[in-house]
Design a protein around this motif. Structure first.
Motif, short mmCIF file in Angstrom:
data_model
loop_
_atom_site.label_atom_id
_atom_site.label_comp_id
_atom_site.label_asym_id
_atom_site.label_seq_id
_atom_site.Cartn_x
_atom_site.Cartn_y
_atom_site.Cartn_z
N CYS A 222 0.84 -1.21 0.00
CA CYS A 222 0.00 0.00 0.00
C CYS A 222 0.87 1.25 0.00
N ARG A 223 0.33 2.34 -0.56
CA ARG A 223 1.03 3.62 -0.65
C ARG A 223 0.04 4.71 -0.23
N LEU A 224 0.30 5.32 0.93
CA LEU A 224 -0.62 6.32 1.46
C LEU A 224 0.02 7.70 1.41
N GLY A 225 -0.69 8.63 0.76
CA GLY A 225 -0.19 9.98 0.60
C GLY A 225 -0.27 10.79 1.88
N HIS A 226 0.39 11.97 1.86
CA HIS A 226 0.51 12.80 3.06
C HIS A 226 -0.85 13.18 3.62
N GLY A 227 -0.97 13.09 4.94
CA GLY A 227 -2.19 13.51 5.61
C GLY A 227 -3.38 12.59 5.43
N THR A 228 -3.18 11.42 4.81
CA THR A 228 -4.28 10.45 4.70
C THR A 228 -4.74 10.05 6.10
N LYS A 229 -6.04 9.90 6.27
CA LYS A 229 -6.60 9.47 7.55
C LYS A 229 -7.49 8.25 7.33
N ILE A 230 -7.11 7.16 7.98
CA ILE A 230 -7.85 5.89 7.89
C ILE A 230 -8.54 5.66 9.22
N GLY A 231 -9.84 5.39 9.19
CA GLY A 231 -10.59 5.16 10.43
C GLY A 231 -10.25 3.83 11.09
N ASN A 232 -10.94 3.52 12.16
CA ASN A 232 -10.70 2.29 12.92
C ASN A 232 -11.25 1.07 12.19
N TYR A 233 -10.57 -0.06 12.35
CA TYR A 233 -11.03 -1.37 11.87
C TYR A 233 -11.19 -1.44 10.35
N LEU A 236 -7.30 -2.43 4.11
CA LEU A 236 -6.84 -2.11 2.77
C LEU A 236 -6.16 -3.35 2.20
N ALA A 237 -6.68 -3.87 1.10
CA ALA A 237 -6.07 -5.02 0.45
C ALA A 237 -4.80 -4.59 -0.29
N ASN A 238 -4.18 -5.49 -1.03
CA ASN A 238 -2.87 -5.25 -1.62
C ASN A 238 -2.84 -4.00 -2.51
N ALA A 239 -1.76 -3.21 -2.35
CA ALA A 239 -1.39 -2.16 -3.30
C ALA A 239 -2.43 -1.06 -3.47
N VAL A 240 -3.12 -0.71 -2.39
CA VAL A 240 -4.03 0.44 -2.43
C VAL A 240 -3.20 1.72 -2.40
N ILE A 241 -3.63 2.72 -3.18
CA ILE A 241 -2.93 4.01 -3.25
C ILE A 241 -3.90 5.13 -2.91
N THR A 242 -3.49 6.01 -1.99
CA THR A 242 -4.30 7.19 -1.69
C THR A 242 -3.53 8.45 -2.02
N GLY A 243 -4.22 9.44 -2.56
CA GLY A 243 -3.63 10.75 -2.72
C GLY A 243 -3.59 11.48 -1.39
N GLY A 244 -2.93 12.63 -1.37
CA GLY A 244 -2.82 13.38 -0.13
C GLY A 244 -4.16 13.77 0.45
N ASN A 245 -4.24 13.70 1.79
CA ASN A 245 -5.42 14.13 2.56
C ASN A 245 -6.69 13.36 2.22
#
Length: 311
Positions: A222-233, A236-245
């Motif tokens: 997985c690749r998470l961009g700056h300021g990404t916020k993931i809630g509880n529980y 994320l399966a393989n190789a998920v990508i999020t942009g910033g925030n």
């Protein structure tokens, strides 16, 4: 392959006050191979929660909630407890990953790092000025940057990079040079998370943290961009990508290779199909997103390829 003794299975059930009946005792074996019905073998240890048992195996041990017509296998009929959960708990009890409390001599740890009790850090990992809670496991060849907080009982698998910088820039006056904004934020990984191998978490941009909620699971790559916020529980399966925030709510399931546009907000209990490209916010909690670009659908009562959604 992992082996388990019949006596250890019975011991676990008794110690946990599980109400059970053994069917076909005459075919009980001393030892079984821990196995999946997707790769069924003889002398295996399984759980079965379906309606029709049509697997050509013998001399195996099977957890089930209702009788199975299979004279060649021993069935442990479980009452009042869902068999998949019980099977996973048993495997966690005997084979779950626990910290050995050892910090390898080939690690590099900053003098200002705060390390909790019973922390395991494997070889060739570098730990900068950060805070690591108790019972944490950090695999080999990881890099933990400054201003990272890893709470108790979290596992960081090998090759992961936590708190690296992202890139934000603007042109100078005549657009002959890029002016880089320093990345000054941090990363917060809350209690009980699993961060899969070769995952990268970019630190917050300025005064924010990239945040992973408690008991989240991020599969490898997985690749998470700056300021990404993931809630509880959330998973994320393989190789998920999020942009910033990007903001992803509690109890979500994000399929493999999903991509999120920066600043998208996803409500609680959202399911995102594999390979989807999410470019806009959800309208409410509990929806399913699928496609390129992702469209919003009602979530089905029965979903395949993922754990059961939270009720």
């Amino acid at each position: 392959m992992r082996k388990i003794r019949h006596s250890d299975v019975i011991k676990f059930l008794n110690e946990n006050n599980v109400n059970f009946i053994i069917q076909n005792k005459e075919v009980v074996c001393d030892e079984y191979t821990v196995a999946s019905l997707f790769n069924a073998i003889d002398y295996g240890f399984y759980y079965f929660s379906g309606d029709k048992f049509d697997f050509n195996i013998k001399n195996s041990l099977i957890f089930a909630n209702k009788p199975i017509q299979s004279d060649r296998n021993s069935i442990i009929l479980i009452k009042d407890i869902e068999v998949q959960m019980l099977y996973y708990k048993l495997l966690q009890y005997y084979y779950g990953k626990k910290s050995n409390g050892l910090i390898d001599k080939f690690t590099k740890i900053d003098s200002e790092a705060v390390i909790g009790d019973n922390v395991q850090i494997d070889a060739f990992t570098e730990v900068n000025r950060c805070i690591i809670g108790k019972n944490v496991i950090i695999g080999s060849h990881c890099k933990i940057y400054d201003d990272v907080v890893i709470e108790d009982d979290t596992i960081i698998e090998s090759g992961s990079i936590i708190g690296t910088r992202g890139i934000a820039w603007t042109w100078n006056e005549d657009q002959s040079e890029k002016i880089i904004q320093p990345q000054l934020g941090g990363v917060l990984i809350k209690k009980g998370c699993i961060i899969g191998a070769n995952t990268i978490l970019v630190r917050g941009s300025l005064n924010e943290n990239t945040t992973i909620g408690k008991y989240c699971h991020l599969a490898p790559g997985c690749r998470l961009g700056h300021g990404t916020k993931i809630g509880n529980y959330t998973h994320l399966a393989n190789a998920v990508i999020t942009g910033g925030n990007t903001v992803i709510g509690n109890y979500c399931f994000i399929g493999s290779n999903a991509v999120f546009r920066p600043k998208v907000k996803i409500d609680d209990s959202t399911v995102v199909g594999l390979g989807s490209v999410v470019v806009k916010n959800t309208t409410t909690a509990g929806k399913t997103l699928m496609g390129v670009p992702a469209k919003e659908f009602e979530t089905k009562d029965k979903l395949s390829g993922m754990p059961k959604p939270k009720k």
